[in-house]
Design a protein around this motif. Structure first.
Motif, PDB file in Angstrom:
ATOM      1  N   TYR A  49       3.855   4.203  11.701  1.00  0.00           N
ATOM      2  CA  TYR A  49       4.324   4.754  10.454  1.00  0.00           C
ATOM      3  C   TYR A  49       6.196   4.356  10.837  1.00  0.00           C
ATOM      4  CZ  TYR A  49       5.474   8.859  13.772  1.00  0.00           C
ATOM      5  OH  TYR A  49       5.864   9.608  14.145  1.00  0.00           O
ATOM      6  N   THR A  50       6.691   4.348  10.958  1.00  0.00           N
ATOM      7  CA  THR A  50       8.434   3.667  11.520  1.00  0.00           C
ATOM      8  C   THR A  50       9.044   4.922  11.487  1.00  0.00           C
ATOM      9  OG1 THR A  50       8.496   1.942   9.605  1.00  0.00           O
ATOM     10  CG2 THR A  50      10.328   2.209  10.306  1.00  0.00           C
ATOM     11  N   THR A 107       5.681   6.862   0.344  1.00  0.00           N
ATOM     12  CA  THR A 107       5.310   6.446   1.532  1.00  0.00           C
ATOM     13  C   THR A 107       4.717   5.072   1.043  1.00  0.00           C
ATOM     14  OG1 THR A 107       4.019   6.926   2.185  1.00  0.00           O
ATOM     15  CG2 THR A 107       5.708   8.394   2.700  1.00  0.00           C
ATOM     16  N   HIS A 108       5.034   3.866   1.931  1.00  0.00           N
ATOM     17  CA  HIS A 108       4.621   2.642   1.661  1.00  0.00           C
ATOM     18  C   HIS A 108       4.535   1.557   2.794  1.00  0.00           C
ATOM     19  CE1 HIS A 108       7.989  -0.016  -0.263  1.00  0.00           C
ATOM     20  NE2 HIS A 108       7.937   1.240   0.191  1.00  0.00           N
ATOM     21  N   SER A 109       3.870   0.587   2.795  1.00  0.00           N
ATOM     22  CA  SER A 109       4.104  -0.359   3.621  1.00  0.00           C
ATOM     23  C   SER A 109       3.495  -1.427   2.924  1.00  0.00           C
ATOM     24  CB  SER A 109       2.640  -0.176   4.605  1.00  0.00           C
ATOM     25  OG  SER A 109       1.758  -0.479   4.287  1.00  0.00           O
ATOM     26  N   ASP A 119      -3.317   6.142   2.634  1.00  0.00           N
ATOM     27  CA  ASP A 119      -4.030   6.013   3.482  1.00  0.00           C
ATOM     28  C   ASP A 119      -4.766   5.274   4.431  1.00  0.00           C
ATOM     29  OD1 ASP A 119      -5.097   8.509   1.939  1.00  0.00           O
ATOM     30  OD2 ASP A 119      -5.965   6.875   0.969  1.00  0.00           O
ATOM     31  N   ALA A 120      -4.946   3.372   4.391  1.00  0.00           N
ATOM     32  CA  ALA A 120      -5.047   3.069   5.298  1.00  0.00           C
ATOM     33  C   ALA A 120      -4.287   3.093   6.137  1.00  0.00           C
ATOM     34  CB  ALA A 120      -5.832   1.202   4.623  1.00  0.00           C
ATOM     35  N   ARG A 129       0.760  -1.032  -0.071  1.00  0.00           N
ATOM     36  CA  ARG A 129       0.338  -0.460  -0.020  1.00  0.00           C
ATOM     37  C   ARG A 129       1.191   0.688   0.269  1.00  0.00           C
ATOM     38  NH1 ARG A 129      -3.921  -3.633   3.583  1.00  0.00           N
ATOM     39  NH2 ARG A 129      -3.080  -1.884   5.705  1.00  0.00           N
ATOM     40  N   ASP A 130       0.319   2.532  -0.691  1.00  0.00           N
ATOM     41  CA  ASP A 130       1.394   3.230  -0.724  1.00  0.00           C
ATOM     42  C   ASP A 130       0.771   4.623  -0.592  1.00  0.00           C
ATOM     43  OD1 ASP A 130       0.756   3.873  -3.402  1.00  0.00           O
ATOM     44  OD2 ASP A 130       1.766   2.531  -4.548  1.00  0.00           O
TER      45      ASP A 130
END
Length: 298
Positions: free
Chosen positions: A284-285, A102-104, A278-279, A78-79
């Motif tokens: 955050y890191t 940014t992403h996860s 958004d999700a 997700r970004d």
């Protein structure tokens, strides 16, 4: 000589007890072509119900493209551009960070069903003229990625161009990135089309012009010399490289030709000026503790 340097992967904890094998950057060899980062993830079995601490929480990038490539398992990307993509084996997920993204990466499928996870995370530094390009995300599979069969070998071109093949993946400098599955006794000649080249063994072991290379080792090849890659046993390897793009500095997830730009990225992240997915906007890191001045990557 066929090999300039052999790099052994080093254990690196991503957090929550999830370890990967870090290959690049290495103190004696920071980059191979534009490839500035190379992590070997797994193989590891994840049981259903694994804790969320194992997920890679939202974090930022600048000045590079990331490519996540899996042999087994699945991850959820997700970004901050709004993309959500399941990453599955044999697919290419190419994220251009440019001036900031940014992403996860989440283990949602493993959390629900369990999974055998195995893959590679690589970063490609952007040329100076593209370091501040707009961020983007691309997903590729099937005909976008040329596949071929030779005697005892199956190959897939993940990105770039080599041997007359071209992957339909948007890149910003000359490079190539291949996944080869080699049966016992298979061999392949690697030519000198690209200035800098390396071979990484993800499983099994191989020989390069008769010199052994084991699982978890990367051989950085000598320039201007054809080499023969042979597999005494069934093996999976990654072959990569390209043209050098010049000095780079690295801090955490940020890559740039400018130290000042790294300082700006640090401050932007600390001050919350980079949009989160958004999700994923509730966690955050954090920026890691400051280290000595970033070292040049060349």
């Amino acid at each position: 000589m066929s090999i300039d340097l052999i790099i052994d992967k080093r254990k690196h904890d991503l957090g929550g007890g999830f370890e990967v094998g870090r290959v690049l950057p290495f103190r004696k060899r920071r980059m191979v072509g534009p490839f500035i980062f190379f992590d070997h993830m797994g193989p590891v079995d994840l049981a259903p119900g694994i804790p969320r601490e194992l997920d890679v929480r939202p974090h930022p990038h600048i000045g590079l493209s990331t490519v996540t490539y899996l042999y087994d398992g699945a991850m959820t990307h997700r970004d901050s551009l709004g993309f959500k993509q399941e990453i599955r084996p044999g697919e290419v997920n190419w994220m251009v960070a440019g001036n900031g993204i940014t992403h996860s990466e989440r283990f949602e499928e493993a959390r629900a069903h369990g999974a055998h996870m195995h893959g590679i995370q690589a970063w490609v530094a952007l040329p100076k003229e593209y370091e501040e390009t707009d961020p983007a995300f691309y997903h590729h599979e099937g005909q976008d990625l040329p596949e071929w069969d030779e005697a005892g070998l199956h190959g897939r071109l993940i990105a770039g161009s080599v041997d007359g093949m071209n992957a339909n993946v948007k890149t910003h400098s000359p490079l190539f990135y291949m996944h080869l599955e080699m049966e016992t006794g298979a061999s392949r000649l690697l030519g000198t089309e690209h200035t800098e080249r390396a071979v990484y063994v993800a499983s099994g072991h191989i020989e390069i012009d008769g010199k052994p290379l084991e699982t978890g080792q990367m051989a950085v090849l000598s320039e201007g010399k054809d080499v023969r890659i042979s597999a005494p046993v069934k093996s999976v390897i990654m072959v990569l490289g390209g043209e050098p793009i010049g000095e780079r500095f690295l801090f955490w997830n940020f890559v740039s030709s400018s130290k000042d730009r790294l300082e700006q990225a640090k401050e932007d992240w600390k001050q919350g000026r980079m949009k989160l997915p958004d999700a994923d906007n509730e966690e955050y890191t954090p920026l890691p503790e400051e280290k000595p001045d970033a070292q040049p990557m060349s």
